[in-house]
Scaffold this motif. Structure first.
Motif, PDB file in Angstrom:
ATOM      1  N   SER A  40       9.311  34.554  -2.854  1.00  0.00           N
ATOM      2  CA  SER A  40      10.555  34.849  -2.141  1.00  0.00           C
ATOM      3  C   SER A  40      10.351  34.809  -0.632  1.00  0.00           C
ATOM      4  O   SER A  40      11.225  34.334   0.098  1.00  0.00           O
ATOM      5  CB  SER A  40      11.105  36.209  -2.569  1.00  0.00           C
ATOM      6  OG  SER A  40      10.283  37.250  -2.097  1.00  0.00           O
ATOM      7  N   ASP A  41       9.207  35.267  -0.150  1.00  0.00           N
ATOM      8  CA  ASP A  41       8.935  35.214   1.283  1.00  0.00           C
ATOM      9  C   ASP A  41       8.815  33.771   1.769  1.00  0.00           C
ATOM     10  O   ASP A  41       9.333  33.415   2.834  1.00  0.00           O
ATOM     11  CB  ASP A  41       7.667  35.996   1.602  1.00  0.00           C
ATOM     12  CG  ASP A  41       7.513  36.270   3.071  1.00  0.00           C
ATOM     13  OD1 ASP A  41       8.536  36.572   3.728  1.00  0.00           O
ATOM     14  OD2 ASP A  41       6.377  36.179   3.574  1.00  0.00           O
ATOM     15  N   LEU A  44      12.337  32.256   1.776  1.00  0.00           N
ATOM     16  CA  LEU A  44      13.148  32.753   2.889  1.00  0.00           C
ATOM     17  C   LEU A  44      12.725  32.152   4.226  1.00  0.00           C
ATOM     18  O   LEU A  44      13.559  31.954   5.115  1.00  0.00           O
ATOM     19  CB  LEU A  44      13.059  34.274   2.956  1.00  0.00           C
ATOM     20  CG  LEU A  44      13.859  35.022   1.900  1.00  0.00           C
ATOM     21  CD1 LEU A  44      13.516  36.499   1.928  1.00  0.00           C
ATOM     22  CD2 LEU A  44      15.340  34.818   2.115  1.00  0.00           C
ATOM     23  N   ASN A  45      11.443  31.867   4.388  1.00  0.00           N
ATOM     24  CA  ASN A  45      10.969  31.326   5.662  1.00  0.00           C
ATOM     25  C   ASN A  45      11.071  29.809   5.752  1.00  0.00           C
ATOM     26  O   ASN A  45      11.232  29.267   6.839  1.00  0.00           O
ATOM     27  CB  ASN A  45       9.531  31.760   5.918  1.00  0.00           C
ATOM     28  CG  ASN A  45       9.456  33.221   6.249  1.00  0.00           C
ATOM     29  OD1 ASN A  45      10.287  33.726   6.984  1.00  0.00           O
ATOM     30  ND2 ASN A  45       8.477  33.905   5.696  1.00  0.00           N
ATOM     31  N   PRO A  48      15.994  28.050   5.362  1.00  0.00           N
ATOM     32  CA  PRO A  48      16.865  29.044   5.997  1.00  0.00           C
ATOM     33  C   PRO A  48      18.239  29.180   5.335  1.00  0.00           C
ATOM     34  O   PRO A  48      18.877  30.219   5.455  1.00  0.00           O
ATOM     35  CB  PRO A  48      17.016  28.548   7.423  1.00  0.00           C
ATOM     36  CG  PRO A  48      16.193  27.341   7.568  1.00  0.00           C
ATOM     37  CD  PRO A  48      15.640  26.975   6.253  1.00  0.00           C
ATOM     38  N   SER A  51      18.575  32.101   2.957  1.00  0.00           N
ATOM     39  CA  SER A  51      18.598  33.463   3.494  1.00  0.00           C
ATOM     40  C   SER A  51      19.989  34.094   3.394  1.00  0.00           C
ATOM     41  O   SER A  51      20.118  35.314   3.475  1.00  0.00           O
ATOM     42  CB  SER A  51      18.120  33.480   4.937  1.00  0.00           C
ATOM     43  OG  SER A  51      18.996  32.749   5.757  1.00  0.00           O
ATOM     44  N   ASP A  52      21.025  33.276   3.220  1.00  0.00           N
ATOM     45  CA  ASP A  52      22.365  33.833   2.989  1.00  0.00           C
ATOM     46  C   ASP A  52      22.477  34.431   1.591  1.00  0.00           C
ATOM     47  O   ASP A  52      23.254  35.352   1.370  1.00  0.00           O
ATOM     48  CB  ASP A  52      23.428  32.752   3.154  1.00  0.00           C
ATOM     49  CG  ASP A  52      23.528  32.266   4.584  1.00  0.00           C
ATOM     50  OD1 ASP A  52      23.106  33.016   5.490  1.00  0.00           O
ATOM     51  OD2 ASP A  52      24.000  31.134   4.790  1.00  0.00           O
ATOM     52  N   LEU A  54      19.545  35.332  -0.521  1.00  0.00           N
ATOM     53  CA  LEU A  54      18.485  36.302  -0.777  1.00  0.00           C
ATOM     54  C   LEU A  54      18.402  37.289   0.379  1.00  0.00           C
ATOM     55  O   LEU A  54      18.340  36.888   1.533  1.00  0.00           O
ATOM     56  CB  LEU A  54      17.128  35.597  -0.927  1.00  0.00           C
ATOM     57  CG  LEU A  54      16.938  34.714  -2.144  1.00  0.00           C
ATOM     58  CD1 LEU A  54      15.580  34.036  -2.083  1.00  0.00           C
ATOM     59  CD2 LEU A  54      17.064  35.509  -3.421  1.00  0.00           C
ATOM     60  N   PRO A  55      18.420  38.571   0.091  1.00  0.00           N
ATOM     61  CA  PRO A  55      18.321  39.547   1.186  1.00  0.00           C
ATOM     62  C   PRO A  55      16.913  39.579   1.773  1.00  0.00           C
ATOM     63  O   PRO A  55      15.929  39.273   1.105  1.00  0.00           O
ATOM     64  CB  PRO A  55      18.660  40.878   0.502  1.00  0.00           C
ATOM     65  CG  PRO A  55      18.356  40.657  -0.933  1.00  0.00           C
ATOM     66  CD  PRO A  55      18.591  39.202  -1.211  1.00  0.00           C
ATOM     67  N   TRP A  56      16.800  39.977   3.034  1.00  0.00           N
ATOM     68  CA  TRP A  56      15.513  40.006   3.714  1.00  0.00           C
ATOM     69  C   TRP A  56      14.584  41.052   3.125  1.00  0.00           C
ATOM     70  O   TRP A  56      13.378  40.945   3.196  1.00  0.00           O
ATOM     71  CB  TRP A  56      15.704  40.254   5.203  1.00  0.00           C
ATOM     72  CG  TRP A  56      16.339  41.586   5.506  1.00  0.00           C
ATOM     73  CD1 TRP A  56      17.669  41.825   5.638  1.00  0.00           C
ATOM     74  CD2 TRP A  56      15.677  42.827   5.672  1.00  0.00           C
ATOM     75  NE1 TRP A  56      17.885  43.158   5.877  1.00  0.00           N
ATOM     76  CE2 TRP A  56      16.672  43.799   5.912  1.00  0.00           C
ATOM     77  CE3 TRP A  56      14.345  43.231   5.657  1.00  0.00           C
ATOM     78  CZ2 TRP A  56      16.376  45.138   6.113  1.00  0.00           C
ATOM     79  CZ3 TRP A  56      14.060  44.563   5.861  1.00  0.00           C
ATOM     80  CH2 TRP A  56      15.057  45.500   6.098  1.00  0.00           C
ATOM     81  N   TRP A  57      15.145  42.096   2.514  1.00  0.00           N
ATOM     82  CA  TRP A  57      14.341  43.184   1.991  1.00  0.00           C
ATOM     83  C   TRP A  57      13.835  42.923   0.575  1.00  0.00           C
ATOM     84  O   TRP A  57      13.166  43.780  -0.010  1.00  0.00           O
ATOM     85  CB  TRP A  57      15.125  44.485   2.033  1.00  0.00           C
ATOM     86  CG  TRP A  57      16.537  44.363   1.539  1.00  0.00           C
ATOM     87  CD1 TRP A  57      17.640  44.163   2.298  1.00  0.00           C
ATOM     88  CD2 TRP A  57      16.976  44.410   0.182  1.00  0.00           C
ATOM     89  NE1 TRP A  57      18.751  44.083   1.503  1.00  0.00           N
ATOM     90  CE2 TRP A  57      18.373  44.232   0.199  1.00  0.00           C
ATOM     91  CE3 TRP A  57      16.348  44.591  -1.029  1.00  0.00           C
ATOM     92  CZ2 TRP A  57      19.132  44.226  -0.965  1.00  0.00           C
ATOM     93  CZ3 TRP A  57      17.091  44.582  -2.196  1.00  0.00           C
ATOM     94  CH2 TRP A  57      18.474  44.408  -2.147  1.00  0.00           C
ATOM     95  N   THR A  59      11.482  40.895  -0.482  1.00  0.00           N
ATOM     96  CA  THR A  59      10.018  40.878  -0.488  1.00  0.00           C
ATOM     97  C   THR A  59       9.468  42.296  -0.464  1.00  0.00           C
ATOM     98  O   THR A  59       8.532  42.623  -1.203  1.00  0.00           O
ATOM     99  CB  THR A  59       9.495  40.091   0.724  1.00  0.00           C
ATOM    100  OG1 THR A  59      10.044  38.774   0.687  1.00  0.00           O
ATOM    101  CG2 THR A  59       7.983  40.011   0.714  1.00  0.00           C
TER     102      THR A  59
END
Length: 84
Positions: A40-41, A44-45, A48, A51-52, A54-57, A59
């Motif tokens: 997931s990290d 997300l990186n 981009p 990222s809409d 999957l939430p940033w939190w 990971t």
């Protein structure tokens, strides 16, 4: 010659692997959650647009779940498996 090479390699692998690998794999939740956190990290990186969705939190949540699984769940299973 190849037969002895392959049998030696098979013996070396058998010494490295644990005898109850299937049992361990079924209960290796911390490893699975760490792998999901890494994926997931990376997603997300690298992508981009995702990222809409999957939430940033996510990971952090997966790594926290791996911590709980390792300390609480797997230790409880190891205590039950000793038979003492």
């Amino acid at each position: 010659m190849l037969r002895t090479l392959f049998s030696g390699a098979r013996d070396a692998v058998a010494r490295v692997l644990i005898p109850d690998a299937g049992f361990t794999w079924k209960r290796a939740w911390s490893l699975r959650l760490i792998e999901l956190a890494a994926v997931s990290d990376i997603i997300l990186n690298v992508v981009p647009v995702v990222s809409d969705w999957l939430p940033w939190w996510l990971t952090l949540l997966l790594l926290g779940g791996a911590y709980v699984a390792r300390l609480l769940i797997q230790n409880k299973d190891a205590d039950n498996g000793q038979g003492s």
